[in-house]
Design a protein around this motif. Sequence first.
Motif, mmCIF file in Angstrom:
data_model
loop_
_atom_site.group_PDB
_atom_site.id
_atom_site.type_symbol
_atom_site.label_atom_id
_atom_site.label_comp_id
_atom_site.label_asym_id
_atom_site.label_seq_id
_atom_site.Cartn_x
_atom_site.Cartn_y
_atom_site.Cartn_z
ATOM 1 N N UNK A 233 55.259 20.572 42.229
ATOM 2 C CA UNK A 233 56.561 19.932 42.469
ATOM 3 C C UNK A 233 56.452 18.841 43.532
ATOM 4 N N UNK A 234 55.239 18.380 43.813
ATOM 5 C CA UNK A 234 55.046 17.320 44.816
ATOM 6 C C UNK A 234 55.296 15.971 44.132
ATOM 7 N N UNK A 235 56.547 15.763 43.743
ATOM 8 C CA UNK A 235 56.887 14.598 42.939
ATOM 9 C C UNK A 235 57.040 13.338 43.780
ATOM 10 N N UNK A 236 56.764 12.249 43.143
ATOM 11 C CA UNK A 236 56.942 10.923 43.751
ATOM 12 C C UNK A 236 58.425 10.581 43.796
ATOM 13 N N UNK A 237 58.898 10.079 44.943
ATOM 14 C CA UNK A 237 60.297 9.668 45.092
ATOM 15 C C UNK A 237 60.473 8.259 44.544
ATOM 16 N N UNK A 238 61.324 8.134 43.541
ATOM 17 C CA UNK A 238 61.550 6.817 42.956
ATOM 18 C C UNK A 238 62.194 5.897 43.988
ATOM 19 N N UNK A 239 61.639 4.663 44.165
ATOM 20 C CA UNK A 239 62.093 3.776 45.260
ATOM 21 C C UNK A 239 63.349 2.977 44.907
ATOM 22 N N UNK A 240 64.491 3.610 44.971
ATOM 23 C CA UNK A 240 65.737 2.895 44.703
ATOM 24 C C UNK A 240 65.964 1.773 45.715
ATOM 25 N N UNK A 241 65.373 1.901 46.915
ATOM 26 C CA UNK A 241 65.583 0.889 47.941
ATOM 27 C C UNK A 241 64.973 -0.454 47.571
ATOM 28 N N UNK A 242 64.060 -0.483 46.585
ATOM 29 C CA UNK A 242 63.451 -1.750 46.166
ATOM 30 C C UNK A 242 64.345 -2.541 45.226
ATOM 31 N N UNK A 243 65.383 -1.907 44.724
ATOM 32 C CA UNK A 243 66.263 -2.566 43.764
ATOM 33 C C UNK A 243 67.576 -2.932 44.441
ATOM 34 N N UNK A 244 67.999 -4.152 44.181
ATOM 35 C CA UNK A 244 69.331 -4.565 44.589
ATOM 36 C C UNK A 244 70.016 -5.183 43.371
ATOM 37 N N UNK A 245 71.157 -5.778 43.559
ATOM 38 C CA UNK A 245 71.894 -6.324 42.430
ATOM 39 C C UNK A 245 71.125 -7.363 41.656
ATOM 40 N N UNK A 246 70.283 -8.136 42.329
ATOM 41 C CA UNK A 246 69.538 -9.200 41.652
ATOM 42 C C UNK A 246 68.214 -8.699 41.082
ATOM 43 N N UNK A 247 67.459 -7.928 41.862
ATOM 44 C CA UNK A 247 66.124 -7.514 41.433
ATOM 45 C C UNK A 247 66.172 -6.557 40.250
ATOM 46 N N UNK A 266 74.904 3.973 48.477
ATOM 47 C CA UNK A 266 75.189 2.547 48.347
ATOM 48 C C UNK A 266 74.378 1.881 47.250
ATOM 49 N N UNK A 267 73.738 2.665 46.369
ATOM 50 C CA UNK A 267 72.948 2.070 45.294
ATOM 51 C C UNK A 267 73.870 1.315 44.343
ATOM 52 N N UNK A 268 73.494 0.070 44.037
ATOM 53 C CA UNK A 268 74.369 -0.804 43.250
ATOM 54 C C UNK A 268 74.172 -0.632 41.749
#
Length: 547
Positions: A233-247, A266-268
């Motif tokens: 269960x040592x799963x990778x955390x998906x990087x939501x912080x790399x995505x914004x409205x444009x990317x 605050x994820x868009x």
Amino acid sequence: MSQKSKPGGITARITYNNCFQWKNKLASYLALKLLHPYRPTAPQQTASMSHLEHSNSPVTKEVGITGGNYTTKRRRSKSNSRRIRQRQLDFQSIIPCKVNIQSLPEDIALRITSKLTLKEAAQMCVLSSTWRQACVFHPNLYFGIQTVLGSRANTELIFTDPRKRMLTTNKFIERVDAILKNHCTTQVNKFAIEFGLSTEHASHINRWVSFAIASKARVVVLNLSPNKSALDRDNYDFPFQLFDGHSGSHLQALQLHWVTLGPPPDFCGFANLKMLDLVFLIVSQDLQHLLSKCCVLEWLRIRLCFFQLPSLSSLCVQEPLYRLQYLCVEDCAFREIEFHAPNLMTFEYKGSRTLINLNECLKLKTATIRLYLNDTLEYVLTWIPCILPQVDTLSVKLRISSKMSGFTQPPLKFIQLRHLTMEITSCCDPNSVFQLAFLLEAAPLLEDLHFDMFGFDLCHGDLDDIMDLPHYHLKIVCIDGFYGTAGQVGLAKYIFKNALALEHLIVKPGWKLKLPTSTSTGYERYGRQEANKKLVPLDTNSVLTIL
């Protein structure tokens, strides 16, 4: 030097030294053929290219360029055939120029290289100096263990030996980094990683995800499950912080396997995401918050979902998903599922009994339900019509453990159901198959009924508890796994008697579970004997077929 005999009696001599020239000319021809508006207009070259495009012999996918006579599909006269036989294909005159991929516009280079796999593009780089940049222009980047490490990579050995696994993982990361470092295109169509990685490799995966974002990839696949233990269960955390409205605006399809999802408040969201495939997830934040931010989602699958907190086990998406057409929830412990999707057309569910609210999905026509629980058919006849009142085609898999008592008629009905397939496993009370006769009353418009029966023992019984009720629409019935139990014979008799529009009753004798060949053959033989003895005399309208 070697010789190979070609069709028509012509011998082509190909040496090791000039094989690169043939490959180079094939690459140039491919470019010229795809770049139709950019072809040179010299009369001689145009005519030669026309001959090459209409020729059947010289270019094949398996062999490449071969020698042979010029052929045509037109009807040939004797003189024309003689003239054609005298002409041999001269590649030096047909393709007098070379095409360098670096000199082409980027959209044209993408169009050419997209016809090849990443492995084929890499081979083209080695064989042809003119096409040395084919790999770095490739729009579909798929990185799997076989693609990156070679077809001889022993998967079982790599992932059973910890030291071998660490070395292989490091080699995989280095090669992916090397390819991405040299990749010079500004737009990637598909970016896929399929390799067993976990949270300790987060920095590398984040770097690759950033590359996919910068290259405006439309399809992103992170399948980190190959050769990982189900207990890991040592799963990778998906990087939501790399995505914004444009990317995230270019992303149209996202497939995540074996990751942890924790979208921040605050994820868009993904403004243009149409397909979302989530498999083997650990949910650390509200999943419905992510789904509510995918307004144009059309296809959604959630499979094998686990929760860090019990409060996260509810999937109630309050925001309407107007474009959602396909929804699949499998092997998840959701306590409640609720969607507002007025254009939903297909729903699939696999799991235990839970609260499902799809009442506003009025266009839902196709559904598949697979239940874990050992229960009576009463649950199916009362629960499924409640959540899927408008369904037209239904497939159900269930276990019947006991006979219904005091159940005389279904309280709810399938008002639109016309096609029904049921995979049934019976235990404890083999006569519980009698309950299936209630389906004719529960689905008054049913036209096509298919039974796949498993695990019914031989016994005796009757249908005294079920009242005859004529059915005016049922035309085709198939009983697969018939071997003459009292319940199966009684069900067939009930259908003969009450299905007034019946056109075909198909009986397939046999035992559906895996058994030794001799035992399975015995069940099939016995089922055929019982069908001939007990069902054939009832077939007054010649609708019975015994397979």
